[in-house]
Design an enzyme around this catalytic site. Structure first.
Site, PDB file in Angstrom:
ATOM      1  N   ASN A   1       3.548  -1.735  10.288  1.00  0.00           N
ATOM      2  CA  ASN A   1       1.817  -1.791   9.671  1.00  0.00           C
ATOM      3  C   ASN A   1       1.647  -0.396   9.508  1.00  0.00           C
ATOM      4  OD1 ASN A   1       0.278  -3.712   8.865  1.00  0.00           O
ATOM      5  ND2 ASN A   1       0.491  -4.764  10.696  1.00  0.00           N
TER       6      ASN A   1
ATOM      7  N   ASP B   1      -3.540  -3.038  12.935  1.00  0.00           N
ATOM      8  CA  ASP B   1      -3.038  -3.476  11.721  1.00  0.00           C
ATOM      9  C   ASP B   1      -2.999  -2.006  10.905  1.00  0.00           C
ATOM     10  OD1 ASP B   1      -2.301  -4.637   9.219  1.00  0.00           O
ATOM     11  OD2 ASP B   1      -3.639  -6.459   9.446  1.00  0.00           O
TER      12      ASP B   1
ATOM     13  N   ASN C   1       6.022  -4.883   4.185  1.00  0.00           N
ATOM     14  CA  ASN C   1       4.521  -5.230   4.698  1.00  0.00           C
ATOM     15  C   ASN C   1       3.616  -4.076   4.572  1.00  0.00           C
ATOM     16  OD1 ASN C   1       2.850  -7.065   6.099  1.00  0.00           O
ATOM     17  ND2 ASN C   1       2.384  -5.643   7.586  1.00  0.00           N
TER      18      ASN C   1
ATOM     19  N   ARG D   1      10.615  -8.943   4.561  1.00  0.00           N
ATOM     20  CA  ARG D   1       9.904  -8.321   3.624  1.00  0.00           C
ATOM     21  C   ARG D   1       9.149  -7.157   3.690  1.00  0.00           C
ATOM     22  NH1 ARG D   1       4.412  -9.119   4.084  1.00  0.00           N
ATOM     23  NH2 ARG D   1       3.469 -10.685   5.306  1.00  0.00           N
TER      24      ARG D   1
ATOM     25  N   GLU E   1      -5.012  -5.642   1.629  1.00  0.00           N
ATOM     26  CA  GLU E   1      -4.576  -4.539   2.519  1.00  0.00           C
ATOM     27  C   GLU E   1      -4.302  -3.356   1.658  1.00  0.00           C
ATOM     28  OE1 GLU E   1      -3.168  -3.609   5.204  1.00  0.00           O
ATOM     29  OE2 GLU E   1      -2.681  -5.461   6.307  1.00  0.00           O
TER      30      GLU E   1
ATOM     31  N   GLU F   1       7.128 -14.421   9.112  1.00  0.00           N
ATOM     32  CA  GLU F   1       5.926 -14.632   9.868  1.00  0.00           C
ATOM     33  C   GLU F   1       5.389 -16.280   9.527  1.00  0.00           C
ATOM     34  OE1 GLU F   1       1.635 -12.443  10.613  1.00  0.00           O
ATOM     35  OE2 GLU F   1       2.682 -12.353   8.722  1.00  0.00           O
TER      36      GLU F   1
END
Length: 299
Positions: free
Chosen positions: A154, A204, A103, A101, A15, A121
């Protein structure tokens, strides 16, 4: 147009790609198992990895103006020395939430580091709802909480004039926009500028090109979408050779290459056999568009 693999199967959830202009390197993360920060040198092809001990999930990593990096790890902003692997906590957020948390995150043009949190999640894209918040870290290491009731923070991007901030809360299947005050670091007037069509995956990570158009990685959708946030029109579909692209950024000497991360988390052996490049990092050339140099943390 050409899509090639630059790093094959380097993580289960890669990511947060970020182009480092100074070194002509791609910075990215693997969120967990193991939590790690990666740097790929486009000149030497050297790939270096720092594994983060005692970190359950890393959410993003950005260069720091004074050297080193700042990372989002679990619920903290922290500094990272890439060579030694040393991590120093800066500030913790969401102290009132047990299982949130960080992301995703990105820096604005003033050098603030924006980061969003998410609920627990239990299965991909299904989170405890409305547990997350959107924060920014300032140069003096103070942190501002801008909004809450977020599901899964995101993609982030800013318009070319820095008057609009774009934001994705994945389960809403939307891109939202805020009025953005660059000097004050404040957001207001949230509204929806794009709603994703059904059966295209989950939005995303996101970046913006030099024409002001947004590029969004569609998790479980095998594609990236190019979107005009002003007209709310879908302009282009870029098919990818993986099921779960996760994020993207422009890079290269002329910022005419698009780098794309991907995931293989929770895949069965049968799924991996059908999706052998899952968890790889890709380079897309020949798109005919360019990006812009990314911003770094100023503190």
């Amino acid at each position: 147009m050409s899509v090639s693999v630059i790093l094959k199967n380097v993580g289960i959830l890669t990511e947060g790609p970020h182009w480092e202009e100074k070194t002509q390197s791609l910075l990215f993360i693997n969120i967990y198992n193991p939590s790690s920060v990666h740097r790929w040198d486009s000149v030497t092809q050297q790939h270096k990895v720092v594994t983060l001990p005692n970190v359950s999930h890393v959410g993003a990593a950005v260069p720091r103006q004074q050297g080193g990096y700042v990372i989002l790890c679990d619920k903290k902003y922290a500094s990272l020395d890439f060579d030694s692997g040393q991590i120093n906590d800066i500030v913790e957020v969401d102290k009132d939430k047990a299982k949130t948390r960080f992301n995703d995150g990105k820096c604005d043009a003033a050098g603030r580091f924006w980061g969003g949190t998410m609920g627990e999640e239990k299965i991909p894209t299904k989170v405890d709802p409305q547990q997350g918040s959107l924060y920014s870290l300032c140069s003096d290491h103070s942190v501002v909480r801008h909004c809450d009731m977020i599901n899964l923070s995101n993609g982030m991007a800013w318009s070319l004039d820095n008057k609009t901030m774009y934001f994705i809360d994945t389960p809403t299947q939307r891109i939202d926009a805020f009025d953005f005050d660059l000097d004050k670091g404040e957001i207001s007037n949230r509204r929806t500028v794009f709603t994703f069509p059904e059966n295209t995956g989950y939005p995303d990570g996101m970046t913006i090109d030099a024409d002001g158009k947004l590029w969004v990685a569609m998790y479980l959708g095998s594609r990236l979408l190019r979107i005009d946030p002003v007209t709310s029109k879908l302009m282009q579909v870029l098919e990818m050779p993986v099921t779960c692209p996760t994020s993207c950024c422009f890079g290269g000497a002329n910022y005419d290459e698009l780098y794309v991360t991907s995931a293989s988390q929770h895949f069965t052996e049968e799924q991996l056999a059908k999706d052998p490049l899952a968890g790889s990092v890709f380079r897309v050339t020949g798109l005919g568009v360019k990006g812009l140099p990314p911003h770094v943390f100023c503190g």
